[in-house]
Design a protein around this motif. Structure first.
Motif, PDB file in Angstrom:
ATOM      1  N   TYR A   1      -8.888   3.809   5.622  1.00 61.47           N
ATOM      2  CA  TYR A   1      -8.829   5.267   5.777  1.00 61.47           C
ATOM      3  C   TYR A   1      -7.652   5.858   5.025  1.00 61.47           C
ATOM      4  N   ASP A   2      -7.738   7.172   4.804  1.00 58.32           N
ATOM      5  CA  ASP A   2      -6.635   7.931   4.224  1.00 58.32           C
ATOM      6  C   ASP A   2      -5.699   8.378   5.343  1.00 58.32           C
ATOM      7  N   ASN A   3      -4.420   8.042   5.234  1.00 57.08           N
ATOM      8  CA  ASN A   3      -3.442   8.619   6.143  1.00 57.08           C
ATOM      9  C   ASN A   3      -3.402  10.143   5.956  1.00 57.08           C
ATOM     10  N   ARG A   4      -2.857  10.835   6.944  1.00 59.49           N
ATOM     11  CA  ARG A   4      -2.627  12.272   6.772  1.00 59.49           C
ATOM     12  C   ARG A   4      -1.758  12.512   5.533  1.00 59.49           C
ATOM     13  N   ASP A   5      -2.011  13.621   4.871  1.00 59.69           N
ATOM     14  CA  ASP A   5      -1.249  14.054   3.707  1.00 59.69           C
ATOM     15  C   ASP A   5      -1.548  13.260   2.441  1.00 59.69           C
ATOM     16  N   ILE A   6      -2.664  12.507   2.444  1.00 59.21           N
ATOM     17  CA  ILE A   6      -3.049  11.794   1.223  1.00 59.21           C
ATOM     18  C   ILE A   6      -4.572  11.733   1.179  1.00 59.21           C
ATOM     19  N   GLY A   7      -5.111  11.649  -0.028  1.00 58.61           N
ATOM     20  CA  GLY A   7      -6.547  11.494  -0.156  1.00 58.61           C
ATOM     21  C   GLY A   7      -7.305  12.689   0.384  1.00 58.61           C
TER      22      GLY A   7
ATOM     23  N   LEU B   1       2.696   4.329   1.338  1.00 59.12           N
ATOM     24  CA  LEU B   1       3.193   5.633   0.924  1.00 59.12           C
ATOM     25  C   LEU B   1       2.432   6.169  -0.283  1.00 59.12           C
ATOM     26  N   GLY B   2       1.879   7.366  -0.127  1.00 56.98           N
ATOM     27  CA  GLY B   2       1.233   8.030  -1.241  1.00 56.98           C
ATOM     28  C   GLY B   2       0.034   7.305  -1.807  1.00 56.98           C
ATOM     29  N   THR B   3      -0.543   6.410  -1.039  1.00 53.27           N
ATOM     30  CA  THR B   3      -1.651   5.596  -1.538  1.00 53.27           C
ATOM     31  C   THR B   3      -2.889   5.847  -0.690  1.00 53.27           C
ATOM     32  N   GLN B   4      -3.985   6.179  -1.348  1.00 53.96           N
ATOM     33  CA  GLN B   4      -5.223   6.493  -0.665  1.00 53.96           C
ATOM     34  C   GLN B   4      -5.916   5.229  -0.174  1.00 53.96           C
ATOM     35  N   LEU B   5      -6.994   5.410   0.567  1.00 50.03           N
ATOM     36  CA  LEU B   5      -7.762   4.252   1.033  1.00 50.03           C
ATOM     37  C   LEU B   5      -8.223   3.384  -0.123  1.00 50.03           C
TER      38      LEU B   5
END
Length: 301
Positions: A61-67, A36-40
């Motif tokens: 990878y970055d999940n959607r909505d982050i990074g 949650l809320g954590t970039q790659l």
């Protein structure tokens, strides 16, 4: 930096997923899914390189909505009281949509399947990926995660205060907040260096900061419900790894996951909280590598 640098892959829904690779594509692929809320960046480059040294091709990878991946800025604001009451209509997406992003990334990379490793929310996404697309998952490692059953994996009051705190209003506040959060959520047996925490928080802030996106990710968790019944039918080699001192997702969440997934291995690490301290990388990495070997050997037999 990884071998290919950070590049985007586009999903069928038009969402760009930014990823980075490490190592030789000829080696067994390991897909790392962050929380949650954590970039790659949450998967430290040295951690990825250590997996490469153990003979793997690694993707983070970055999940959607982050990074640097697509942020759904036009989505409506989640209604959390309604979500907690079972009304998921305000969620912009759910865990299945986030798992589909991972599938799109595998497609982009030309990978039929991968060994999937997820931490926290990433573990929930990894579980969902294995349930929705079992043919794309060679093995599953679920780290400091849970089943979606609200009766297990509960957070302490202090951890919930950290999770639900108003977003930082400045870079400096974000850095100070990260140090305070690490004291609550981190590993009591392996305390983090405050200066290292500040440095990494600064890197993350400079790359991206979007509290609204984090809220939409949190809504996806609540919108997706309990996976317990489906996990009982999972037929994927599985490792469940959890810290004995996790304040955000109690170890009961990991134990419940291991109990319900047929044949799952459980590794509980004493002194570990809701993070991956470098001192514990060797047993974590060795356990992941051992699972990959077992899964690949079983497929080849």
């Amino acid at each position: 930096m990884g071998d290919a640098g950070e590049v985007p892959a586009e999903t069928a829904g038009g969402i760009e997923i930014v990823y980075e690779t490490f190592g030789d594509r000829a080696e067994p692929p390991v897909l790392l899914v962050m929380g949650l809320g954590t970039q790659l960046l949450g998967w430290r480059a040295a951690f990825c390189e250590a997996l490469v040294e153990r003979g793997h091709f690694v993707v983070r990878y970055d999940n959607r909505d982050i990074g640097l991946s697509t942020h759904l800025d036009d989505a409506s604001r989640p209604d959390f009281p309604a979500l907690l009451a079972g009304d998921a209509s305000s969620a912009a997406y759910d865990l299945s949509d986030m798992a589909d992003d991972a599938v799109a990334l595998l497609d982009h990379l030309g990978l039929d399947a991968a060994h999937v490793v997820g931490a926290s929310l990433g573990g929930m996404i990894a579980q969902t990926l294995a349930l929705d697309h079992p043919e794309r998952v060679l093995s599953l490692t679920s780290i400091m995660s849970t089943t979606g059953d609200r009766g297990v994996g509960s957070a302490t009051e202090a951890a919930m205060t950290v999770l639900l705190a108003p977003p930082a209003r400045s870079r400096e506040e974000a850095l100070e907040r990260s140090v305070a959060s690490a004291r609550v959520l981190g590993s009591p047996g392996y305390p983090a260096d405050p200066e290292d925490v500040r440095r990494r928080a600064g890197e993350a802030w400079d790359r991206d900061h979007d509290p609204a996106g984090v809220g939409r990710q949190l809504a996806a968790i609540y919108a997706s419900g309990d996976r317990t019944a489906r996990l009982a039918g999972l037929d994927v080699p599985t490792l469940v790894l959890h810290g004995a001192d996790d304040a955000l997702i109690d170890v009961s969440g990991g134990r419940a996951t291991a109990e319900v997934v047929p044949g799952a291995e459980l590794l509980v690490l004493e002194g570990m909280g809701h993070d991956l301290p470098e001192a514990l990388w060797p047993p974590v990495l060795d356990a992941i590598a051992a699972l990959v070997r077992r899964a690949d050997q079983a497929r080849a037999a």
